[in-house]
Design an enzyme around this catalytic site. Structure first.
Site, PDB file in Angstrom:
ATOM      1  N   GLU A 100     -28.779  14.689 -57.675  1.00 52.73           N
ATOM      2  CA  GLU A 100     -28.614  16.134 -57.475  1.00 52.73           C
ATOM      3  C   GLU A 100     -27.805  16.396 -56.216  1.00 52.73           C
ATOM      4  O   GLU A 100     -27.723  15.538 -55.335  1.00 52.73           O
ATOM      5  CB  GLU A 100     -29.997  16.791 -57.291  1.00 52.73           C
ATOM      6  N   ASP A 101     -27.252  17.594 -56.141  1.00 53.33           N
ATOM      7  CA  ASP A 101     -26.593  17.987 -54.892  1.00 53.33           C
ATOM      8  C   ASP A 101     -27.618  18.408 -53.847  1.00 53.33           C
ATOM      9  O   ASP A 101     -27.549  18.016 -52.688  1.00 53.33           O
ATOM     10  CB  ASP A 101     -25.566  19.110 -55.150  1.00 53.33           C
ATOM     11  N   ASP A 104     -34.056  22.348 -53.646  1.00 55.30           N
ATOM     12  CA  ASP A 104     -34.441  23.584 -52.981  1.00 55.30           C
ATOM     13  C   ASP A 104     -35.913  23.855 -53.335  1.00 55.30           C
ATOM     14  O   ASP A 104     -36.813  23.273 -52.743  1.00 55.30           O
ATOM     15  CB  ASP A 104     -33.482  24.666 -53.486  1.00 55.30           C
ATOM     16  N   GLY A 106     -37.343  22.796 -55.961  1.00 59.30           N
ATOM     17  CA  GLY A 106     -37.826  21.590 -56.644  1.00 59.30           C
ATOM     18  C   GLY A 106     -38.030  21.790 -58.134  1.00 59.30           C
ATOM     19  O   GLY A 106     -38.293  20.837 -58.863  1.00 59.30           O
ATOM     20  N   THR A 108     -35.946  22.441 -60.607  1.00 60.30           N
ATOM     21  CA  THR A 108     -34.980  21.761 -61.491  1.00 60.30           C
ATOM     22  C   THR A 108     -35.363  20.304 -61.680  1.00 60.30           C
ATOM     23  O   THR A 108     -35.508  19.820 -62.813  1.00 60.30           O
ATOM     24  CB  THR A 108     -33.544  21.856 -60.906  1.00 60.30           C
ATOM     25  N   LEU A 109     -35.538  19.584 -60.563  1.00 55.53           N
ATOM     26  CA  LEU A 109     -35.794  18.149 -60.683  1.00 55.53           C
ATOM     27  C   LEU A 109     -37.169  17.853 -61.240  1.00 55.53           C
ATOM     28  O   LEU A 109     -37.359  16.860 -61.942  1.00 55.53           O
ATOM     29  CB  LEU A 109     -35.580  17.466 -59.335  1.00 55.53           C
ATOM     30  N   ARG A 166     -16.549  24.417 -54.076  1.00 57.16           N
ATOM     31  CA  ARG A 166     -17.017  23.047 -54.297  1.00 57.16           C
ATOM     32  C   ARG A 166     -16.080  22.035 -53.651  1.00 57.16           C
ATOM     33  O   ARG A 166     -16.465  20.911 -53.373  1.00 57.16           O
ATOM     34  CB  ARG A 166     -17.078  22.740 -55.798  1.00 57.16           C
TER      35      ARG A 166
HETATM   36  P1  IMP Z   1     -34.145  24.090 -57.249  1.00 59.51           P
HETATM   37  O1  IMP Z   1     -34.544  24.037 -58.683  1.00 59.51           O
HETATM   38  O2  IMP Z   1     -34.581  25.361 -56.601  1.00 59.51           O
HETATM   39  O3  IMP Z   1     -34.534  22.881 -56.445  1.00 59.51           O
HETATM   40  O4  IMP Z   1     -32.592  24.271 -57.276  1.00 59.51           O
HETATM   41  C1  IMP Z   1     -31.702  23.298 -57.092  1.00 59.51           C
HETATM   42  C2  IMP Z   1     -30.348  23.842 -57.485  1.00 59.51           C
HETATM   43  O5  IMP Z   1     -30.097  25.094 -56.884  1.00 59.51           O
HETATM   44  C3  IMP Z   1     -29.256  22.946 -56.963  1.00 59.51           C
HETATM   45  O6  IMP Z   1     -28.877  22.017 -57.922  1.00 59.51           O
HETATM   46  C4  IMP Z   1     -28.146  23.892 -56.656  1.00 59.51           C
HETATM   47  O7  IMP Z   1     -27.340  24.075 -57.780  1.00 59.51           O
HETATM   48  C5  IMP Z   1     -28.804  25.205 -56.353  1.00 59.51           C
HETATM   49  N1  IMP Z   1     -28.887  25.426 -54.895  1.00 59.51           N
HETATM   50  C6  IMP Z   1     -30.008  25.449 -54.137  1.00 59.51           C
HETATM   51  N2  IMP Z   1     -29.715  25.679 -52.854  1.00 59.51           N
HETATM   52  C7  IMP Z   1     -28.368  25.803 -52.800  1.00 59.51           C
HETATM   53  C8  IMP Z   1     -27.448  26.032 -51.709  1.00 59.51           C
HETATM   54  O8  IMP Z   1     -27.791  26.179 -50.526  1.00 59.51           O
HETATM   55  N3  IMP Z   1     -26.141  26.073 -52.050  1.00 59.51           N
HETATM   56  C9  IMP Z   1     -25.685  25.917 -53.326  1.00 59.51           C
HETATM   57  N4  IMP Z   1     -26.511  25.694 -54.361  1.00 59.51           N
HETATM   58  C10 IMP Z   1     -27.842  25.642 -54.097  1.00 59.51           C
HETATM   59 MG    MG Z   2     -27.079  22.130 -58.986  1.00 58.87          MG
END
Ligand code: IMP
Ligand code: MG
Length: 181
Positions: A100-101, A104, A106, A108-109, A166
């Site tokens: 993942e990039d 945040d 969590g 998604t993962l 990006r």
């Molecule tokens: P999560 O499900 O909240 O952990 O989201 C993760 C996804 O949110 C990442 O794969 C990013 O695509 C997006 N994301 C979360 N924080 C950022 C940020 O600071 N900049 C850009 N994309 C973000």
């Molecule tokens: Mg992403």
């Protein structure tokens, strides 16, 4: 908007990223000796990181990609994860690293990890370039983290704001004041 207007400050430089990826690659190489490693990149954000990471990994591996969305055009996660493009690999018996990039909330993962186990993966670990631990809403172990960062919205090195920026070489903090103008 031009990158020089939207960037508040550089958080992680190209050089720092390069050095850290070398270390992570060595660690993964040690951990996956003799394993059947499948590296799955989460599009689009992880593609640049994954391209650099796999070239620092010295074990046999295959790659695949999926795309997941939980954001829409906003700074905040919706909490509902949708797979918009799936992998084509059979994951049964595979040792997987999800790349993942940024982690945040969590969500998604957590969703993707559970999905890979449901599909019969042998093991699933996570590598992310960036992690914002203070934002976590679901507890999820992340084995290979590039950098832990504070709670700020970042762009560059694969990460976007509404699909832009990006291509920036460094990871930069967004100047949110500019976006409200
Ligand atoms: P999560 O499900 O909240 O952990 O989201 C993760 C996804 O949110 C990442 O794969 C990013 O695509 C997006 N994301 C979360 N924080 C950022 C940020 O600071 N900049 C850009 N994309 C973000
Ligand atoms: Mg992403």
């Amino acid at each position: 908007m031009q990158p020089d207007k939207i960037v508040l400050k550089t958080l992680v430089t190209e050089q720092q990223i390069k050095e850290r990826i070398k270390e992570l690659g060595q660690q993964i190489t040690q951990d996956y000796q003799g394993k059947d490693l499948l590296i799955i990149g989460v599009l689009k954000g992880a593609w640049i990181y994954m391209a650099d990471l796999i070239r620092e990994i010295d074990v046999n591996c295959t790659v695949d990609f999926l795309a997941a969305s939980s954001y829409g055009a906003s700074f905040e996660t919706s909490g509902v994860v949708t797979i918009t493009r799936d992998i084509s690999t059979d994951v049964r018996g595979k040792d997987i690293i999800l790349v993942e990039d940024i982690v945040d909330s969590g969500f998604t993962l957590n969703h993707l990890k559970n999905l890979m186990y449901e599909r019969g993966a042998n093991s699933v670990r996570i590598s992310t370039l960036l992690s914002k631990p203070s934002r976590r809403r679901v507890e999820i172990p992340v084995e290979y983290v590039g950098f832990e960062i504070p709670d700020a919205f970042v762009i560059g090195y694969g990460l976007d704001y509404i699909e832009k920026y990006r291509h920036l070489k460094d990871v930069c903090v967004v100047n949110t004041d500019m976006l409200n103008d």
